[in-house]
Write an enzyme that holds these catalytic residues in place. Structure first.
Site, mmCIF file in Angstrom:
data_model
loop_
_atom_site.group_PDB
_atom_site.id
_atom_site.type_symbol
_atom_site.label_atom_id
_atom_site.label_comp_id
_atom_site.label_asym_id
_atom_site.label_seq_id
_atom_site.Cartn_x
_atom_site.Cartn_y
_atom_site.Cartn_z
ATOM 1 N N HIS A 153 0.839 -1.223 0.000
ATOM 2 C CA HIS A 153 0.000 0.000 0.000
ATOM 3 C C HIS A 153 0.866 1.262 0.000
ATOM 4 C CE1 HIS A 153 -3.400 -2.629 1.414
ATOM 5 N NE2 HIS A 153 -2.384 -3.245 2.002
ATOM 6 N N SER A 274 15.894 21.171 -15.648
ATOM 7 C CA SER A 274 14.753 22.012 -15.977
ATOM 8 C C SER A 274 15.264 23.318 -16.559
ATOM 9 C CB SER A 274 13.937 22.282 -14.709
ATOM 10 O OG SER A 274 13.171 23.469 -14.858
ATOM 11 N N GLU A 287 10.051 7.942 -16.559
ATOM 12 C CA GLU A 287 8.737 8.538 -16.853
ATOM 13 C C GLU A 287 8.301 8.229 -18.284
ATOM 14 O OE1 GLU A 287 8.331 12.726 -15.053
ATOM 15 O OE2 GLU A 287 10.482 12.368 -15.188
#
Ligand code: ARG
Length: 455
Positions: A153, A274, A287
């Site tokens: 979980h 970035s 990703e």
């Protein structure tokens, strides 16, 4: 190719709508191998002379080299790779070329080419899977006894070894390899000789064609052979499951690379920054792989949907079968390659993971197990330790720092010596000796087993 029956040329819109050569040109190697094997069978049946066979073989091989070196101009007017190659052969060698398509249809030809091509792809995917497995085992081997929290979980559950976590993915990729191998076994059946639907009155030695092309057997029903795309569906299904595995690994890596976890350090070569925030170091590879998994699922659903309403046998709808399969194969191969490289250059932050795993709550179950060893039924032991956890929470004390009196009041079995022994993480790991559990001894054996197996 069918000008006898028609008075008018196809419309330009039909030509561009119907062409598949911009996609299926990639079958050219398979097409040439298949056509040479077919020509050999025609010669065997006395339909071609051996001189004609020689001209066809040399002509096709020359076309193959031209395509490989980028010197061949495919024409969309000639619809697909099969007609482009055949037309060019006839242009180059004349009469013999015009005999090549005897006793063959593009229906059995494309079924053959697609199978041949994908059998090769299965081999490349199997090699890619071994690559990522090696990278995972290598990373495990660089941190063989590093402890980290295991999660259910996404809540800290029990301590595990980092290597054990990585080896879970090695198992998953082994099942993927099994699925690819299994799918290749059913793909390994030679459809040529099925003609358009009903074979041919010109009977060729199909078994010899199969043997020459390296197939183990021939298809048994000509209608099934030209209508079947199960092999492509199966491969897409295996690749979708493989993608699901890479995507779960990606999710773990993305979490571990966050400041909140801080368990893994990816190399600069495998991360991006970035344009706005100077501090950012992003796990883009993971990703992207997680994102591309959507397309792997989509390609499977697209082909299953294309096939579901088709009456036997070949229908032109089936020309839509290749794009998604090529895309899934390309996606999986590039993903496996880049993951192998990224994992080989990654390192695990053992101190951070150990600090997270040293939360004494992760050994609450072990404490309940000690009560069981002293004769307390597990359900009761669970409740006793649960109350101690609640008490520690109430007092804001780590579980192992509760007053010795609290432990003894809960159970006379919980002496200070037992409690102290329980919260020693090294012995807690060593105790997990069942087959498949993460004791350092077990995990070292598994690393050795996989290293040997992947050599
Ligand atoms: N380009 C076609 C395909 O990929 C080849 C088979 C065409 N057969 C036909 N009867 N038109 O499916």
């Amino acid at each position: 190719m069918w000008k006898g029956r028609f008075k008018h040329e196809a419309s330009d819109l039909l030509k561009s709508y119907g062409q598949s050569v911009t996609t299926d040109w990639r079958l050219y190697r398979a097409d040439i191998r298949g056509s040479i094997a077919h020509a050999r069978a025609l010669a065997g049946a006395g339909i071609l002379t051996s001189a004609e066979f020689g001209e066809i073989e040399a002509g096709l091989n020359a076309i193959g080299s031209d395509i490989a070196s980028g010197e061949f101009a495919f024409s969309e007017d000639l619809e697909d790779v099969h007609m482009n190659i055949e037309a060019e052969l006839t242009r180059r060698i004349g009469a013999a070329g015009a005999k090549l398509h005897t006793a063959r249809s593009r229906n059995d030809q494309v079924a053959l080419d697609f199978r041949l091509h994908l059998l090769g792809a299965c081999g490349e995917i199997a090699a890619g899977l071994r690559g990522i497995q090696r990278a995972l085992v290598g990373l495990a081997g660089r941190h063989p006894s590093a402890v980290m929290p295991g999660y259910t979980h996404l809540q800290r559950a029990q301590p595990v070894l980092f290597a054990h976590h990585l080896l879970a993915y090695v198992e998953m990729f082994a099942r993927d390899a099994g699925r690819i191998e299994d799918c290749a076994k059913r793909m390994d059946s030679m459809p040529l000789g099925s003609g358009a639907i009903a074979g041919s009155t010109l009977v060729l030695d199909r078994e010899a064609v199969a043997a020459g092309l390296g197939f183990s057997r021939v298809t048994a029903n000509s209608m099934d052979a030209v209508a079947d795309r199960d092999f492509a569906c199966e491969l897409l299904a295996a690749l979708a499951i493989l993608g699901m595995h890479v995507s779960r690994l990606s999710e773990d890596i993305i979490l571990w690379a966050s400041a909140e976890f801080g368990f893994i350090e990816l190399s600069d070569r495998h991360t991006t920054g970035s344009s706005l925030m100077p501090q950012k170091k992003n796990p883009d590879i993971a990703e992207l792989a997680r994102g591309k998994t959507g397309r792997l699922y989509g390609n499977l659903i697209a082909l299953l949907t294309t096939m579901k309403g088709l009456p036997l046998t070949y229908n032109r709808d089936m020309q839509e079968d290749k794009e998604g399969v090529f895309d899934s194969v390309d996606t999986v191969l590039s993903t496996l390659a880049i993951f192998s490289e990224m994992l080989a250059a990654a390192s695990f932050r053992e101190d951070r993971a150990l600090a997270a795993a040293s939360d004494p709550l992760l050994l609450a179950t072990d404490l309940a197990d000690r009560l069981v060893a002293g004769g307390v039924p597990f359900r009761q032991a669970h409740e006793i330790i649960g109350r101690l956890v609640a008490r520690a929470h109430e007092l804001g004390t780590p579980l192992d720092r509760l007053d010795p009196g609290e432990f003894l009041a809960a159970s006379p079995l919980l002496t200070p010596a037992v409690v102290a022994a329980n919260f020693d993480i090294a012995s807690a790991m060593a105790a997990r000796r069942a087959t498949g559990a993460p004791s350092p001894e077990n995990v070292a054996r598994e690393i050795a087993r996989w290293t040997a197996r992947l050599e």
